[in-house]
Write a protein that holds these residues in place. Structure first.
Motif, PDB file in Angstrom:
ATOM      1  N   MET A   1      35.127  38.492  31.534  1.00 49.90           N
ATOM      2  CA  MET A   1      35.641  38.827  32.865  1.00 49.90           C
ATOM      3  C   MET A   1      34.627  38.386  33.917  1.00 49.90           C
ATOM      4  O   MET A   1      33.434  38.652  33.796  1.00 49.90           O
ATOM      5  N   SER A   2      35.103  37.728  34.958  1.00 48.59           N
ATOM      6  CA  SER A   2      34.239  37.342  36.056  1.00 48.59           C
ATOM      7  C   SER A   2      33.875  38.566  36.882  1.00 48.59           C
ATOM      8  O   SER A   2      34.581  39.577  36.888  1.00 48.59           O
ATOM      9  N   ARG A   3      32.791  38.471  37.611  1.00 49.07           N
ATOM     10  CA  ARG A   3      32.256  39.642  38.308  1.00 49.07           C
ATOM     11  C   ARG A   3      33.160  40.157  39.408  1.00 49.07           C
ATOM     12  O   ARG A   3      33.107  41.333  39.761  1.00 49.07           O
ATOM     13  N   ASP A   5      36.650  39.736  39.492  1.00 48.45           N
ATOM     14  CA  ASP A   5      38.062  39.773  39.103  1.00 48.45           C
ATOM     15  C   ASP A   5      38.784  40.925  39.791  1.00 48.45           C
ATOM     16  O   ASP A   5      38.346  42.086  39.737  1.00 48.45           O
ATOM     17  N   ASP A  29      34.117  33.168  41.310  1.00 44.40           N
ATOM     18  CA  ASP A  29      33.729  34.349  40.538  1.00 44.40           C
ATOM     19  C   ASP A  29      34.920  35.251  40.238  1.00 44.40           C
ATOM     20  O   ASP A  29      34.737  36.389  39.800  1.00 44.40           O
ATOM     21  N   GLY A  30      36.139  34.779  40.501  1.00 42.24           N
ATOM     22  CA  GLY A  30      37.327  35.516  40.086  1.00 42.24           C
ATOM     23  C   GLY A  30      38.008  36.328  41.155  1.00 42.24           C
ATOM     24  O   GLY A  30      39.031  36.959  40.889  1.00 42.24           O
ATOM     25  N   GLU A  32      39.836  37.134  45.043  1.00 38.61           N
ATOM     26  CA  GLU A  32      40.810  36.543  45.959  1.00 38.61           C
ATOM     27  C   GLU A  32      40.305  36.724  47.386  1.00 38.61           C
ATOM     28  O   GLU A  32      39.670  37.739  47.693  1.00 38.61           O
ATOM     29  N   ALA A  53      44.414  31.573  45.252  1.00 37.12           N
ATOM     30  CA  ALA A  53      43.489  32.699  45.443  1.00 37.12           C
ATOM     31  C   ALA A  53      43.185  32.944  46.917  1.00 37.12           C
ATOM     32  O   ALA A  53      42.461  33.891  47.238  1.00 37.12           O
ATOM     33  N   THR A 231      30.201  42.582  44.355  1.00 33.27           N
ATOM     34  CA  THR A 231      30.511  43.098  43.012  1.00 33.27           C
ATOM     35  C   THR A 231      30.426  44.612  42.937  1.00 33.27           C
ATOM     36  O   THR A 231      30.984  45.228  42.026  1.00 33.27           O
TER      37      THR A 231
END
Length: 251
Positions: A1-3, A5, A29-30, A32, A53, A231
């Motif tokens: 999983m990206s940080r 997401d 990094d996942g 939006e 995204a 994050t």
């Protein structure tokens, strides 16, 4: 999983050097992104690059009502916003020998965009985050100028950015128990169009010579730190101002 997401990140001034670097880093990094800018064509081009995204909104942050509406429109897109990045800024000169009306008009515009607009968005973010299950994160772009001061024609910029720092600290202290964490980033000279006048009149090397590294920061240097803060891994650093100036000003 990206940080990042599942994280929804609103970035103001997203078409600029730092804003676009932040957007690309968040998406990589996942996350939006909701891309704001006053330049509709530029922000649309960035959104096209980033694909599904990214979504875009335009608003003139010199106008308080448009700024307030920006948050409402952004929130409506996904039903939540996890991270607010108050990145948009302007840097007009206000020479001390200018007529008072002209001098004050620059102050009014600078404070509107550089301080009051971030304040309005922070106000709306705090109210929204208090109702979200995971709260939310505020990341405000301040400046080395808030601490070191600025060149003679830019008192207003230093004053506005000092206000951003004080506001960020207040939010962190007073709204943390409502799920809000808040951080400020204080760059020095960054190689973007905001510093075009200095680059053309004095030269980038002059700024580089002031640093301990012998080089100026690039937008990606700022984006890396913002993406990390987004994050949520630095939760207990809330209220912190992170200096990114190559040791050109150490406090």
């Amino acid at each position: 999983m990206s940080r990042l997401d599942g994280r929804i990140v609103l970035i103001t001034g997203a078409a600029g050097g730092i804003g676009s670097a932040v957007a690309r880093t968040v998406v990589a990094d996942g996350g939006e992104v909701i891309l704001h800018d006053v330049n509709e064509d530029a922000v649309a081009a960035l959104a096209h690059e980033l694909g599904n995204a990214a979504t875009t909104l335009t608003a003139n942050l010199a106008e308080a009502k448009e700024t307030e509406q920006l948050w409402a429109d952004a929130l409506a897109l996904h039903g939540r916003i996890d991270v607010l990045v108050n990145n948009a800024g302007i840097y007009p000169p206000a020479p001390i020998d200018a007529h008072l009306e002209d001098w004050i008009s620059v102050w009014d515009l600078s404070l509107a965009v550089n301080l009051k607009a971030p304040a309005i968005l922070c106000k709306e973010a705090v109210k929204t985050y208090a109702l979200q299950d995971r709260g939310g994160i505020i990341i405000n772009l301040a400046s080395r100028a808030a601490f070191r001061g600025e060149d003679p024609d830019y008192w207003h910029y230093a004053a506005a950015k000092a206000g951003v720092v004080a506001m960020t600290r207040t939010i962190a202290r007073q709204n943390g128990r409502q799920g809000v964490t808040a951080f400020a980033i204080a760059p020095g000279y960054v190689d973007t169009s905001l510093n075009k006048v200095f680059a053309e009149s004095v030269g980038v090397q002059a700024a580089a010579d002031q640093t301990g590294l012998g080089e100026v920061a690039q937008p990606q240097d700022i984006a890396n730190i913002i993406a990390f803060l987004a994050t949520g891994l630095a939760r207990h650093a809330t209220g912190t101002t992170i200096d990114v100036n190559g040791a050109s000003y150490v406090r």
